[in-house]
Design a protein around this motif. Structure first.
Motif, mmCIF file in Angstrom:
data_model
loop_
_atom_site.group_PDB
_atom_site.id
_atom_site.type_symbol
_atom_site.label_atom_id
_atom_site.label_comp_id
_atom_site.label_asym_id
_atom_site.label_seq_id
_atom_site.Cartn_x
_atom_site.Cartn_y
_atom_site.Cartn_z
ATOM 1 N N SER A 46 0.845 -1.189 0.000
ATOM 2 C CA SER A 46 0.000 0.000 0.000
ATOM 3 C C SER A 46 0.878 1.235 0.000
ATOM 4 O O SER A 46 1.670 1.440 0.933
ATOM 5 C CB SER A 46 -0.909 0.005 1.238
ATOM 6 O OG SER A 46 -1.466 1.289 1.454
ATOM 7 N N ALA A 47 0.741 2.058 -1.023
ATOM 8 C CA ALA A 47 1.532 3.291 -1.104
ATOM 9 C C ALA A 47 1.124 4.267 -0.011
ATOM 10 O O ALA A 47 1.969 4.936 0.589
ATOM 11 C CB ALA A 47 1.368 3.926 -2.477
ATOM 12 N N ASP A 277 -10.295 5.492 -13.367
ATOM 13 C CA ASP A 277 -11.396 4.620 -12.971
ATOM 14 C C ASP A 277 -10.896 3.204 -12.649
ATOM 15 O O ASP A 277 -11.426 2.544 -11.756
ATOM 16 C CB ASP A 277 -12.415 4.553 -14.119
ATOM 17 C CG ASP A 277 -13.516 3.556 -13.883
ATOM 18 O OD1 ASP A 277 -14.458 3.887 -13.152
ATOM 19 O OD2 ASP A 277 -13.422 2.416 -14.414
ATOM 20 N N THR A 278 -9.885 2.763 -13.381
ATOM 21 C CA THR A 278 -9.377 1.396 -13.233
ATOM 22 C C THR A 278 -7.896 1.367 -13.591
ATOM 23 O O THR A 278 -7.458 2.085 -14.494
ATOM 24 C CB THR A 278 -10.120 0.414 -14.179
ATOM 25 O OG1 THR A 278 -11.524 0.510 -13.957
ATOM 26 C CG2 THR A 278 -9.664 -1.021 -13.957
ATOM 27 N N VAL A 295 -7.785 -3.064 -10.497
ATOM 28 C CA VAL A 295 -7.986 -2.297 -9.263
ATOM 29 C C VAL A 295 -8.932 -1.145 -9.547
ATOM 30 O O VAL A 295 -8.630 -0.268 -10.370
ATOM 31 C CB VAL A 295 -6.650 -1.762 -8.706
ATOM 32 C CG1 VAL A 295 -6.887 -0.993 -7.410
ATOM 33 C CG2 VAL A 295 -5.669 -2.904 -8.476
ATOM 34 N N ARG A 296 -10.082 -1.132 -8.857
ATOM 35 C CA ARG A 296 -11.084 -0.095 -9.074
ATOM 36 C C ARG A 296 -11.440 0.655 -7.788
ATOM 37 O O ARG A 296 -12.163 1.643 -7.837
ATOM 38 C CB ARG A 296 -12.358 -0.704 -9.672
ATOM 39 C CG ARG A 296 -12.142 -1.444 -10.989
ATOM 40 C CD ARG A 296 -13.423 -1.569 -11.787
ATOM 41 N NE ARG A 296 -13.894 -0.268 -12.207
ATOM 42 C CZ ARG A 296 -15.157 0.152 -12.058
ATOM 43 N NH1 ARG A 296 -16.068 -0.632 -11.475
ATOM 44 N NH2 ARG A 296 -15.525 1.350 -12.455
ATOM 45 N N ASN A 297 -10.959 0.172 -6.666
ATOM 46 C CA ASN A 297 -11.217 0.847 -5.399
ATOM 47 C C ASN A 297 -10.660 2.268 -5.482
ATOM 48 O O ASN A 297 -9.450 2.459 -5.587
ATOM 49 C CB ASN A 297 -10.536 0.082 -4.256
ATOM 50 C CG ASN A 297 -10.809 0.686 -2.888
ATOM 51 O OD1 ASN A 297 -11.232 1.836 -2.768
ATOM 52 N ND2 ASN A 297 -10.549 -0.082 -1.850
ATOM 53 N N PRO A 298 -11.521 3.299 -5.431
ATOM 54 C CA PRO A 298 -11.032 4.676 -5.606
ATOM 55 C C PRO A 298 -10.018 5.095 -4.549
ATOM 56 O O PRO A 298 -9.174 5.961 -4.803
ATOM 57 C CB PRO A 298 -12.313 5.525 -5.524
ATOM 58 C CG PRO A 298 -13.335 4.651 -4.869
ATOM 59 C CD PRO A 298 -12.989 3.248 -5.246
ATOM 60 N N LEU A 301 -6.620 4.494 -5.886
ATOM 61 C CA LEU A 301 -6.284 5.163 -7.149
ATOM 62 C C LEU A 301 -6.017 6.652 -6.974
ATOM 63 O O LEU A 301 -5.555 7.306 -7.917
ATOM 64 C CB LEU A 301 -7.427 4.970 -8.157
ATOM 65 C CG LEU A 301 -7.829 3.519 -8.458
ATOM 66 C CD1 LEU A 301 -9.012 3.490 -9.431
ATOM 67 C CD2 LEU A 301 -6.663 2.734 -9.029
ATOM 68 N N SER A 302 -6.279 7.171 -5.784
ATOM 69 C CA SER A 302 -6.207 8.619 -5.590
ATOM 70 C C SER A 302 -4.785 9.165 -5.664
ATOM 71 O O SER A 302 -4.585 10.351 -5.918
ATOM 72 C CB SER A 302 -6.830 9.005 -4.237
ATOM 73 O OG SER A 302 -6.152 8.350 -3.175
#
Length: 312
Positions: A46-47, A277-278, A295-298, A301-302
């Motif tokens: 996890s970044a 979005d993905t 990976v679609r969990n926003p 992706l932020s």
């Protein structure tokens, strides 16, 4: 009056020394920051959590007496490892209630990561998923030994175990990973070909070129985290994955696609109305896609606004 002036001068001297030490601490931290981030990300997948660990590392490093530090790199890695271990244990509890499959937070990686073949393999989605199956202490030992080549004595200090215990942990972790790790390392060129086939299938509507490179035992994992639509269980087998892709073709076509470096290998970023979005990553064995990771969990992706530099 004279005493007051002398006190002010002394204060300036103390302040100057403190300022000098703070500058040296900052310089050392900045010099090793990319390495420390890579250690934390390898351990956590996890970044966002890796960045939190680095904040904690800095707060602790800023209070250290630098005169007592023999090896600044090793000391910083030690702080980072201990903070990451604490967070990794907490993350394990969070993942127990995660909605659907959990995937690592994707990174847009700088091009030079791909040139370090071993590092690219270790930060790939496929390998990070294997590392998820290790106990926290085993994961820390494996990462520090296999990725960063620390000696057993250094690792022992970082994880607060004896060197003998670390050797046993390293042996167990290597055996565990060897039994589960991806069968082979695909070249970036082969991965790019597979990603391009996916891109072309979406653009043209012709899935056959993509189906031709799906392995019979391919696994599709979609991570929406309960916040975005995604498969709630792994999809296994070429026919089942092909059906999922065919059903989603219309939605995919509405998204703009960009070929990027995802965790050291070519991947795709899909945007809807200008927003990510993905993120799609793939893993290949013997020229065939054995893993498709969406990976679609926003929340994951932020942070994908720029590429990340990783270092060993």
């Amino acid at each position: 009056m004279t005493g007051s002036a002398r006190t002010t001068s002394d204060d300036r001297g103390v302040g100057g020394r403190r300022s000098g030490r703070a500058a040296l601490a900052t310089e050392a931290y900045v010099a090793h920051r990319n390495l420390l981030f890579t250690v934390a990300y390898e351990m956590l997948g996890s970044a966002a959590d890796a960045e939190d660990v680095l904040q904690e590392t800095w707060l602790r490093w800023a209070t250290v007496d630098l005169d007592a530090v023999r090896d600044q790199r090793a000391y910083l890695v030690r702080i980072t490892t201990r903070q990451a271990l604490d967070r990794l244990r907490a993350l394990g509890r969070r993942k127990e209630t995660y909605v659907g499959p959990w995937l690592p937070e994707p990174l847009l990686t700088a091009p030079d990561v791909a040139t370090d073949i071993e590092l690219a393999e270790h930060v790939s989605m496929a390998m990070l998923l294997v590392l998820e199956t290790l106990a926290p202490i085993e994961r820390a030992v494996f990462v520090l030994r296999e990725v960063f080549a620390l000696d057993y004595e250094e690792i022992a200090e970082a994880v607060e175990r004896t060197p003998a215990a670390v050797r046993q942990l390293a042996y167990r972790a290597r055996a565990h990973v060897a039994a589960r790790r991806p069968r082979g390392t695909a070249s970036p060129a082969d991965t790019r070909t597979a990603v391009t086939a996916f891109q072309r299938a979406v653009t043209t509507g012709d899935l056959q070129p993509l189906l031709d490179v799906l392995a019979p035992d391919v696994v599709f994992l979609g991570d929406g985290g309960g916040l975005a639509r995604a498969a709630l269980a792994p999809v296994v087998g070429a026919d089942a994955v092909a059906a999922v892709l065919a059903a989603g073709l219309g939605n995919l076509r509405a998204r703009a696609m960009e070929l990027v470096q995802v965790n050291g290998y070519p991947g795709l970023v899909l945007r809807l109305d200008g927003q990510i979005d993905t993120v799609l990553a793939v893993h290949l064995d013997d020229g065939l896609i054995t893993g498709l990771y969406s990976v679609r969990n926003p929340q994951k992706l932020s942070g994908l606004r720029r590429s990340t530099t990783l270092r060993r």
